[in-house]
Design an enzyme around this catalytic site. Structure first.
Site, PDB file in Angstrom:
ATOM      1  N   ARG A 364       0.820  -1.204   0.000  1.00  0.00           N
ATOM      2  CA  ARG A 364       0.000   0.000   0.000  1.00  0.00           C
ATOM      3  C   ARG A 364       0.856   1.258   0.000  1.00  0.00           C
ATOM      4  NH1 ARG A 364      -3.159  -3.543   3.144  1.00  0.00           N
ATOM      5  NH2 ARG A 364      -5.263  -3.798   2.352  1.00  0.00           N
ATOM      6  N   VAL A 365       2.161   1.103   0.256  1.00  0.00           N
ATOM      7  CA  VAL A 365       3.038   2.282   0.260  1.00  0.00           C
ATOM      8  C   VAL A 365       4.050   2.254  -0.884  1.00  0.00           C
ATOM      9  CG1 VAL A 365       2.824   2.660   2.730  1.00  0.00           C
ATOM     10  CG2 VAL A 365       4.628   1.167   1.879  1.00  0.00           C
TER      11      VAL A 365
END
Length: 500
Positions: A364-365
């Site tokens: 997600r990053v």
């Protein structure tokens, strides 16, 4: 009849005006004892996670509250308990002693040492059930937690306070990845906690010996809630010890906690819930199994500078059954965590270790917090390895492929080769950068596969001896400047000349 009527009215009036003793509501009786679960009645003021005390002096924990009874979990010997025994409230919430004396120790779920060494002194008290750190007090992802595992640091990096899931079937190297990450925190001022849930005692003993040999127990705590222990203990262990990790965070230290594994933790919770007669849902798990892990993993955090700047990083492990990642517990934990590292059995059995499936592993990053030099060096590495899956079906026809496709296959083989890494063999960040740069930029395309290991060994030796200045520049600059890139090219060319 009039006498009877008067008597009834008198009794009703006495009941209305009666002043009940408030102490009666603080006491109850045992209604049922079954498989380490106690059902009690009349504890009218009971609270969730409150400790209650029985006649034998043992404290137990309230786990379930219904309209007319409570479910109590054991924190001691249940053998001497029987129906109709008195139980009373203590008005205390489950809390633990928190202190650095736990480092170097092997303990059980209830913060008691089981290694027969010196006793642990009592210190500060923290409640086990705590709210996760609020969003306002958290710092965004910006600082790496180096594992010194090439495939992870380059493609699936771990960051301070992240919840990074390691998932796949048994015997694919999940625990090895987690233990290597702990070993590589030496001299980094990161306190590590390994929570073994439903693991064999022999496996935990071997793990402890490995940590001792590498002098990693100086900053590590090993928690054992074995398969032979009651499900209650396996359920409570992660919550008890993430509290200690939070203690480190609030007292100016970074912490890393490994949950091995949460699929067994969910099974233990399911057993407890069924004994408490909670209605089962999908796969017989209770309805709140998502909350079971979300409230645990959300406690991983990194504080803003004004609140201390320190962090708790979580590495949960999930074991799937027959590669089924769509099962209830895996999908729940995947939705909670920030990144998933999928380990593939076929790669593991082909001696590609760590056996990371770059096609399934997602974040997600992503690169938002990767160091600049690694980002520039390895930004195509995942793409190169993932693209090969599209070509894998054609490998058996390699002689009929066009030169461009053959070159891609040869490059893929060399990339896989340079990412192989033995267990307990850390590769520092600056060495990873130089090696991956050589693989990505086709320096190794004409080097026979059997000589890749020799090239890697000589490259590491040179950068630690005659090219020390380059290692220092990479560590300090953390950016691929023109000067650093030219030096990397010269080092690679010099090493290739010696190997060929």
């Amino acid at each position: 009849m009039s006498v009877v009527k008067e008597l009834i009215e008198k009794i009703e009036k006495q009941i209305e005006n009666a002043q009940l003793d408030s102490s009666l509501s603080d006491k109850g009786i045992i209604k049922q004892v079954k498989d380490w679960i106690i059902i009690a009645e009349w504890l009218n003021n009971a609270r969730f996670s409150e400790l209650v005390q029985f006649e034998n002096g043992i404290n137990w924990l309230i786990m379930d509250i219904a309209e007319d009874q409570v479910g109590i979990l054991p924190m001691g010997d249940a053998a001497k308990l029987a129906e109709w025994m008195i139980v009373k409230s203590t008005w205390k919430i489950l809390s633990i002693w928190v202190w650095e004396d736990y480092l170097w120790r092997v303990v059980n779920w209830f913060w008691e040492p089981i290694d027969w060494l010196w006793p642990i002194k009592e210190s500060d008290i923290y409640p086990v059930e705590r709210k996760a750190t609020g969003v306002i007090t958290r710092k965004p992802v910006h600082q790496p937690l180096w594992t010194w595992i090439k495939a992870i640091d380059s493609m699936v990096p771990i960051w301070r306070w992240q919840r990074e899931l390691i998932i796949w079937d048994r015997q694919t190297g999940k625990t090895s990845v987690a233990i290597d990450t702990i070993l590589n925190q030496k001299n980094r001022d990161v306190k590590c906690i390994y929570v073994a849930i439903w693991q064999k005692d022999s496996k935990v003993r071997a793990l402890v010996e490995t940590l001792k040999e590498k002098w990693a127990m100086d900053y590590t705590i090993v928690v054992n809630a074995p398969s032979s222990s009651p499900a209650v203990m396996q359920y409570l262990a992660p919550y008890v010890w993430v509290t200690l990790a939070e203690y480190f965070m609030f007292n100016w230290k970074d912490a890393l906690i490994v949950y091995d594994d949460l699929s067994k933790h969910a099974v233990a919770y399911r057993e407890v819930s069924l004994l408490l007669r909670r209605p089962p849902g999908r796969e017989a798990y209770p309805w709140d199994v998502f909350y079971l892990h979300s409230r645990l993993l959300e406690r991983a955090a990194k504080l803003e500078k004004k609140y201390g700047w320190w962090s708790v990083t979580a590495l949960p492990i999930i074991e799937t059954q027959a590669w089924d990642v769509s099962a209830y517990v895996p999908t729940n934990v995947i939705s909670i965590t920030d990144w998933q590292i999928f380990l593939e059995a076929d790669l593991f059995n082909s001696w590609v270790r760590p056996a990371i499936n770059v096609w399934l592993s997602v974040s997600r990053v992503w690169w938002s917090a990767q160091t600049k030099i690694m980002k520039k060096v390895a930004w195509t590495l995942r793409l190169e390895l993932a693209t090969f899956r599209e070509l894998a079906a054609f490998m058996q026809f390699a002689s009929d492929l066009d030169p461009a496709t053959q070159k891609k296959i040869e490059k893929w083989k060399r990339l896989v080769e340079i990412l192989k890494q033995d267990v307990n063999n850390p590769i520092p960040f600056y060495k990873q950068v130089v090696l991956i740069y050589a693989g990505i930029n086709d320096y190794l395309i004409d080097l026979p596969l059997e000589k890749i290991k020799e090239f890697e060994t000589k490259l590491y030796k040179k950068i630690d001896t005659t090219w020390k200045d380059l290692a220092k520049e990479i560590n300090e600059e953390k950016n691929l400047t023109k000067e650093i890139e030219e030096k990397i090219k010269k080092l690679i060319s010099e090493t290739l000349d010696e190997v060929k």
